[in-house]
Design a protein around this motif. Structure first.
Motif, PDB file in Angstrom:
ATOM      1  N   THR A 569      89.257   5.948  21.396  1.00  0.00           N
ATOM      2  CA  THR A 569      89.960   4.977  22.238  1.00  0.00           C
ATOM      3  C   THR A 569      89.032   4.278  23.217  1.00  0.00           C
ATOM      4  N   LYS A 570      87.760   4.665  23.222  1.00  0.00           N
ATOM      5  CA  LYS A 570      86.809   4.106  24.178  1.00  0.00           C
ATOM      6  C   LYS A 570      85.476   3.888  23.486  1.00  0.00           C
ATOM      7  N   ILE A 571      84.910   2.689  23.636  1.00  0.00           N
ATOM      8  CA  ILE A 571      83.602   2.368  23.062  1.00  0.00           C
ATOM      9  C   ILE A 571      82.536   2.648  24.110  1.00  0.00           C
ATOM     10  N   GLY A 572      81.626   3.550  23.793  1.00  0.00           N
ATOM     11  CA  GLY A 572      80.567   3.915  24.730  1.00  0.00           C
ATOM     12  C   GLY A 572      79.297   3.132  24.492  1.00  0.00           C
ATOM     13  N   THR A 573      78.303   3.385  25.330  1.00  0.00           N
ATOM     14  CA  THR A 573      77.031   2.663  25.241  1.00  0.00           C
ATOM     15  C   THR A 573      76.013   3.378  24.369  1.00  0.00           C
ATOM     16  N   ILE A 574      76.321   4.613  23.924  1.00  0.00           N
ATOM     17  CA  ILE A 574      75.348   5.360  23.124  1.00  0.00           C
ATOM     18  C   ILE A 574      75.348   4.865  21.683  1.00  0.00           C
ATOM     19  N   ASN A 575      76.522   4.809  21.034  1.00  0.00           N
ATOM     20  CA  ASN A 575      76.628   4.299  19.663  1.00  0.00           C
ATOM     21  C   ASN A 575      77.856   3.392  19.585  1.00  0.00           C
ATOM     22  N   PRO A 576      77.755   2.191  20.141  1.00  0.00           N
ATOM     23  CA  PRO A 576      78.938   1.323  20.221  1.00  0.00           C
ATOM     24  C   PRO A 576      79.434   0.841  18.865  1.00  0.00           C
ATOM     25  N   VAL A 577      78.528   0.605  17.905  1.00  0.00           N
ATOM     26  CA  VAL A 577      78.954   0.093  16.591  1.00  0.00           C
ATOM     27  C   VAL A 577      79.833   1.111  15.890  1.00  0.00           C
ATOM     28  N   ARG A 578      79.424   2.396  15.925  1.00  0.00           N
ATOM     29  CA  ARG A 578      80.235   3.433  15.285  1.00  0.00           C
ATOM     30  C   ARG A 578      81.595   3.562  15.965  1.00  0.00           C
ATOM     31  N   ASP A 579      81.619   3.520  17.293  1.00  0.00           N
ATOM     32  CA  ASP A 579      82.900   3.600  18.004  1.00  0.00           C
ATOM     33  C   ASP A 579      83.793   2.411  17.659  1.00  0.00           C
ATOM     34  N   PHE A 580      83.201   1.228  17.538  1.00  0.00           N
ATOM     35  CA  PHE A 580      83.971   0.017  17.200  1.00  0.00           C
ATOM     36  C   PHE A 580      84.588   0.144  15.815  1.00  0.00           C
ATOM     37  N   GLN A 581      83.804   0.652  14.875  1.00  0.00           N
ATOM     38  CA  GLN A 581      84.316   0.803  13.507  1.00  0.00           C
ATOM     39  C   GLN A 581      85.478   1.783  13.449  1.00  0.00           C
ATOM     40  N   GLU A 582      85.413   2.845  14.280  1.00  0.00           N
ATOM     41  CA  GLU A 582      86.509   3.816  14.298  1.00  0.00           C
ATOM     42  C   GLU A 582      87.778   3.198  14.906  1.00  0.00           C
ATOM     43  N   MET A 583      87.606   2.376  15.946  1.00  0.00           N
ATOM     44  CA  MET A 583      88.772   1.808  16.613  1.00  0.00           C
ATOM     45  C   MET A 583      89.516   0.803  15.739  1.00  0.00           C
ATOM     46  N   ILE A 584      88.775  -0.002  14.959  1.00  0.00           N
ATOM     47  CA  ILE A 584      89.423  -1.075  14.193  1.00  0.00           C
ATOM     48  C   ILE A 584      90.030  -0.576  12.882  1.00  0.00           C
ATOM     49  N   LYS A 585      89.924   0.763  12.615  1.00  0.00           N
ATOM     50  CA  LYS A 585      90.569   1.283  11.414  1.00  0.00           C
ATOM     51  C   LYS A 585      92.087   1.213  11.526  1.00  0.00           C
ATOM     52  N   ASP A 594      91.597  -5.136  21.427  1.00  0.00           N
ATOM     53  CA  ASP A 594      91.093  -4.249  22.478  1.00  0.00           C
ATOM     54  C   ASP A 594      89.669  -3.788  22.162  1.00  0.00           C
ATOM     55  N   ALA A 595      89.408  -3.515  20.876  1.00  0.00           N
ATOM     56  CA  ALA A 595      88.061  -3.100  20.467  1.00  0.00           C
ATOM     57  C   ALA A 595      87.053  -4.220  20.693  1.00  0.00           C
ATOM     58  N   ILE A 596      87.433  -5.466  20.378  1.00  0.00           N
ATOM     59  CA  ILE A 596      86.540  -6.598  20.620  1.00  0.00           C
ATOM     60  C   ILE A 596      86.214  -6.708  22.106  1.00  0.00           C
ATOM     61  N   HIS A 597      87.232  -6.600  22.933  1.00  0.00           N
ATOM     62  CA  HIS A 597      87.020  -6.713  24.379  1.00  0.00           C
ATOM     63  C   HIS A 597      86.065  -5.623  24.876  1.00  0.00           C
ATOM     64  N   GLN A 598      86.238  -4.400  24.398  1.00  0.00           N
ATOM     65  CA  GLN A 598      85.391  -3.302  24.870  1.00  0.00           C
ATOM     66  C   GLN A 598      83.945  -3.454  24.403  1.00  0.00           C
TER      67      GLN A 598
END
Length: 721
Positions: A569-585, A594-598
């Motif tokens: 539910t939160k995109i961090g600064t360590i691995n943002p691409v992986r977090d983004f891919q998980e959110m948009i599933k 929300d994922a785009i904004h984060q």
């Protein structure tokens, strides 16, 4: 050279009254004081010489007894003037009390000490002479001997220090401290009055054991003779000032350890070194056949003495040369390097040196400037860069020299911003609580029992606990070689722990910090990369068994994993691409926007510090690629096109190099040819990627600051966090 050593005659009462009244006895307290004095002299490598005289002793041994035996009985000179030694310390530990009454003996012992200190046969020269008298002063004095004693001490310039259960420095102190003995005999009262009279006549000093023991607890540091470094301070091409620099601050290091044979400590050890070739033959090589070499990777580069002479930098003559001036505020605390600090004065034997240096010091002080100088200690040493800061006190004026770093000495660190996550920002109440704690624990605002300011942990009065513990262990092992080392003494523990006085003052502030910063137990973050964690994270055993029994197919197993893994539910600064891919599933459009904004906020976080933006190039490129591909897939172009246009304008200002990398990767606008609903024409999209930013000249220096930093190393490090 000036004589700096002192002659000390320790006069100790071992008579009956010293060990029959209290526990611990007066004799034990006196022995503790003498032990500490000798230990301090040993570990400070002092050149002072100590003599030990006992009175009330069973034996008689002194020069005056040979002439007048009846008057100087029971006075024993155990050691004449010698440097402090372990043998003397061991002898003091073995001293026992006697049954001899010390009536009319004390002044005889003092006269014997004076005779020893002024002996014509003693050709040694001393800076001062001192008598330390240890007794409880319960026995009578001879009035005739007292007059002779005062005259001898005054004429020979011998100082007298009296140490006992109470202090006789003044009437009030004596009366307040004399409660040790509630009922005084007339003899005791007369003895106290006599010792006060002696102290007044010879201008002596008196201390109680309570005064002396705390002052002697810590071992004394080694006395260092101030030796000046004489050189010239060159300002410009026409002004040269002769200066003398004295080391003010330098790390004190204990003496190096010596190897010894455990079974015979005095046995001589001889060392031998042999050299062998590291091959099958193991052939021995003579020392003359060995030369030093530097290793670069797998290559050895020989470096002979001849090479060293030819390549060594020639620093030139020793001295300091002013390179320029700068504001004192430009020299930060973390720029102070080197292993010492020096005070610089004008040379004493040069008349005009101090006269010329004084206005230079005041000019720096008035303008709040410092002089940046080139410092060369000797013709064979490498040059250093440092600064001279003015120091003006009531009794002296000087310049303070501290070394500055070169470029190779500086290290650059890149950390994530503290305010990157809004959840980590402290509230006003929390900030005020920490401010209150800092104020309460301010070491410069503590007060003693009388209400006077007393700064804690002043370097001038704070001893090194490591050295104190080392000396404690050495002293113990010298007398008890087979016993285990003792526990750390309470005095050393007091140095390494916070002051009880400071903690008491800060108690309320500490409680407030505890209340506003609530602590809660958190479980360790599960690693989703292992099958066990994937199948057991947050789910009960029955749930796992039920899901596994429903279907043994691949689709069923995948559904189990999806149910078990906690959603991102939160995109961090360590691995943002992986977090983004998980959110948009998720198929929910709200989650996608929300994922785009984060992830856009992550990019702005990377670019917040302009100096460190270069270190995040690879991450920003990855974000732009993933964001463009995802928006193409779902045919949502507005948010992406707005972001990439804003990013282009921002990068033109702070990081043109990153925009050139984005352009080379063809990460541009999404046009109508790709998504029919886009408001950008193909021509506009093509023109967008042809714009070249203007690289400002002043940005070159900022880039050079990080020229030696490998971006991939930082990215790899952040990825592993």
């Amino acid at each position: 050279m000036a004589v700096t050593k002192e002659a000390i005659a320790i006069v100790l009462d071992v008579g009956l009254d010293m060990h029959i009244r209290d526990t611990p006895s007066v004799l034990e307290n006196a022995k503790n004081c003498i032990n500490m004095i000798i230990q301090r002299k040993i570990f400070s490598e002092s050149k002072d010489e100590i003599a030990l005289i006992l009175f009330g002793s069973q034996d008689t041994k002194n020069n005056l007894a040979d002439k007048r035996k009846s008057q100087y009985q029971n006075v024993e000179v155990c050691q004449e003037l010698k440097p402090a030694s372990w043998e003397l310390l061991e002898f003091v530990n073995k001293i026992k009390g006697t049954t001899i009454s010390a009536d009319f003996i004390m002044e005889k012992a003092l006269l014997a000490a004076v005779e020893l200190l002024k002996s014509p046969s003693n050709e040694k020269k001393f800076f001062s002479r001192r008598v330390l008298l240890f007794s409880n002063f319960l026995r009578a004095f001879s009035d005739e001997s007292v007059c002779i004693l005062c005259k001898e001490l005054t004429n020979n310039k011998i100082d007298l220090n009296v140490i006992g259960p109470v202090s006789y420095a003044d009437e009030e102190t004596s009366q307040s401290c004399s409660t040790t003995y509630s009922t005084k005999t007339p003899t005791q009262i007369k003895a106290e009055n006599t010792i006060k009279k002696i102290l007044k006549e010879v201008n002596g000093e008196s201390y109680s054991f309570n005064d002396v023991l705390p002052a002697l607890i810590y071992y004394q540091k080694k006395k260092v003779q101030p030796i000046p470094w004489n050189a010239n301070l060159d300002i410009g091409t026409n002004l040269t000032i002769p200066i003398s620099a004295y080391i003010k601050v330098n790390e004190f290091k204990p003496k190096s350890w010596k190897n010894a044979y455990a079974h015979k400590l005095n046995a001589k050890l001889e060392r031998g070194t042999s050299y062998f070739i590291n091959d099958d033959a193991q052939a021995e090589v003579p020392k003359e056949g060995i030369i030093p070499a530097y290793r670069y990777g797998t290559t050895l580069v020989p470096y002979t003495e001849e090479d060293k002479m030819n390549m060594e930098y020639q620093s030139g003559e020793k001295g300091m040369k002013v390179l320029g001036f700068t504001k004192a505020e430009n020299v930060q605390r973390f720029h102070h390097v080197g292993d010492k600090t020096m005070y610089v004065y004008g040379q004493k034997n040069r008349e005009l040196a101090g006269v010329i240096l004084a206005p230079f010091i005041h000019a720096l002080h008035d303008t709040k400037m410092v002089a940046v100088v080139r410092y060369v200690y000797s013709a064979r040493s490498a040059p250093k860069i440092g600064f001279l800061a003015p120091k003006i006190k009531q009794h002296y004026e000087c310049l303070v020299f501290i070394t500055l770093p070169f470029m190779e000495d500086l290290r650059h660190f890149v950390f994530s911003p503290l305010d990157g996550n809004p959840n980590n920002l402290p509230s006003d109440e929390q900030l005020n609580a920490v401010d209150e704690l800092i104020t309460a624990m301010d070491l410069t605002a503590t007060y003693d029992e009388d209400g006077n300011e007393n700064e804690e942990l002043k370097p001038k009065y704070t001893v090194n606990p490591y050295l104190q513990r080392l000396y404690q262990c050495l002293q113990f092992k010298a007398f008890h070689p087979d016993k285990p080392l003792p526990d750390i003494s309470p005095q050393i523990k007091a140095i390494i722990n916070p002051s009880e006085k400071v903690l008491k003052i800060a108690d309320s502030a500490l409680n407030r910090v505890k209340s506003v910063f609530s602590l809660r137990e958190t479980s360790q973050k599960k690693n989703p990369d292992t099958t066990f964690n994937l199948l057991s994270n947050g789910k009960s055993e029955n749930t796992r068994k039920r899901k596994l029994s429903d279907d043994s197919g691949i689709d069923s197993k995948l559904s189990i994993i999806e149910d078990v893994i906690d959603p991102v539910t939160k995109i961090g600064t360590i691995n943002p691409v992986r977090d983004f891919q998980e959110m948009i599933k998720s198929k929910d459009p709200h989650d996608f926007f929300d994922a785009i904004h984060q992830i856009v906020q992550v990019v702005w976080t990377y670019l917040k510090d302009e100096r460190c933006a270069k270190l995040y190039h690879s991450k920003i490129l990855g974000i732009c690629k993933e964001l463009r591909a995802s928006c193409l897939k779902v045919k949502q172009t507005t948010d992406y096109n707005t972001f990439i246009t804003t990013l282009q304008s921002r990068l033109f200002e702070i990081d043109p190099d990153l925009w050139m990398k984005i352009r080379n990767e063809s990460i541009g606008l999404i046009s109508r040819s790709e998504v029919g609903t886009s408001a950008v024409s193909p021509e506009e999209a093509e023109a967008f990627l042809t714009v070249t930013p203007y690289i400002k000249t002043e940005n070159v220096n900022n880039e050079e600051d990080f020229a030696s930093v490998d971006n991939s190393d930082y990215d790899a490090l952040l990825d592993e966090m």
